[in-house]
Design a protein around this motif. Structure first.
Motif, short mmCIF file in Angstrom:
data_model
loop_
_atom_site.label_atom_id
_atom_site.label_comp_id
_atom_site.label_asym_id
_atom_site.label_seq_id
_atom_site.Cartn_x
_atom_site.Cartn_y
_atom_site.Cartn_z
N GLY A 28 -52.37 -22.90 0.55
CA GLY A 28 -53.01 -24.22 0.52
C GLY A 28 -54.51 -24.13 0.73
O GLY A 28 -55.29 -24.84 0.08
N THR A 32 -57.08 -25.21 -1.95
CA THR A 32 -58.01 -26.26 -1.54
C THR A 32 -59.45 -25.84 -1.79
O THR A 32 -60.26 -26.65 -2.26
CB THR A 32 -57.81 -26.61 -0.05
OG1 THR A 32 -56.48 -27.10 0.12
CG2 THR A 32 -58.79 -27.66 0.41
N ASP A 35 -59.92 -26.12 -5.45
CA ASP A 35 -59.95 -27.55 -5.77
C ASP A 35 -61.29 -28.15 -5.34
O ASP A 35 -61.94 -28.87 -6.10
CB ASP A 35 -58.79 -28.25 -5.07
CG ASP A 35 -58.60 -29.71 -5.47
OD1 ASP A 35 -59.39 -30.24 -6.27
OD2 ASP A 35 -57.64 -30.31 -4.97
N SER A 66 -56.34 -25.60 -9.38
CA SER A 66 -55.66 -25.20 -8.15
C SER A 66 -54.14 -25.19 -8.32
O SER A 66 -53.44 -24.43 -7.65
CB SER A 66 -56.07 -26.09 -6.98
OG SER A 66 -55.59 -27.39 -7.13
N THR A 157 -56.37 -33.92 1.30
CA THR A 157 -55.68 -32.64 1.18
C THR A 157 -54.51 -32.54 2.17
O THR A 157 -53.45 -32.05 1.81
CB THR A 157 -56.68 -31.49 1.40
OG1 THR A 157 -57.69 -31.57 0.39
CG2 THR A 157 -56.00 -30.13 1.33
N LEU A 161 -50.80 -32.06 1.09
CA LEU A 161 -50.17 -30.84 1.58
C LEU A 161 -48.76 -31.13 2.11
O LEU A 161 -47.81 -30.43 1.78
CB LEU A 161 -51.02 -30.21 2.68
CG LEU A 161 -50.40 -29.01 3.38
CD1 LEU A 161 -51.24 -27.77 3.10
CD2 LEU A 161 -50.33 -29.24 4.87
#
Length: 183
Positions: A28, A32, A35, A66, A157, A161
């Motif tokens: 992640g 991230t 992203d 991503s 995020t 997530l």
């Protein structure tokens, strides 16, 4: 089953899940950062005249890049405790992964659109253009714009997530115990 064997099995499951969550978080973070970088760059390149489409475009571009990285890392590194009958790379699971991710994208776009409205009517910082000073020499760097972009992006995020982990774990990367429960 003896108590000793029960505790050993329970501890192994917890350790396995803990490692999976750590790998998921690392994945992640990588996704991230990708992203964030792609979104920031695209947001700086898109003129404000695009209106609401600006959020859609820069959020979607960051998402697509991503997503590819996230899928590859998820399928081959994150989810190790997956039932052998689950084909992680099957077209069905790839489609589910993408569909759940698109729901996450829509959540993210909605949140960024909402944050833009908060910025527009309350903060007056223009957080989306924190990166523009690189392309526009007349514009100076704004730490406040960067700060708000990071806060909004980070909150978005975290929400996405949680959605991603729960949807993927429940419907795609099922553990042997979860598959046994559904059969």
């Amino acid at each position: 089953m003896s108590m000793k064997k029960f505790w050993k099995t329970t501890m192994q499951k917890e350790k396995s899940i803990s490692r999976e969550i750590i790998r998921f978080i690392i994945t992640g973070i990588i996704a991230t950062l990708v992203d964030f970088g792609v979104s920031s760059l695209i947001a700086a390149l898109i003129p404000d005249s695009f209106g609401a489409w600006k959020e859609v475009i820069y959020t979607s571009c960051g998402f697509i890049v991503s997503l590819v990285i996230n899928y590859l890392l998820s399928a081959f590194w994150v989810y190790k405790n997956v039932d052998k009958s689950v084909n992680k790379s099957s077209p069905k699971n790839l489609l589910l992964f993408t569909a759940f991710s698109v729901v996450g994208l829509l959540i993210g776009i909605g949140m960024m659109f909402g944050f833009d409205k908060i910025d527009q009517y309350c903060l007056h910082v223009d957080f989306e253009n924190w990166f523009s000073f690189i392309f526009n020499k007349e514009q100076s760097f704004s730490f406040l714009a960067l700060l708000w972009f990071c806060i909004f992006f980070g909150f978005k995020t975290l929400v996405v997530l949680f959605w991603n982990y729960i949807s993927r774990k429940k419907f795609i990367f099922k553990s042997p115990e979860d598959v046994a429960k559904t059969n």
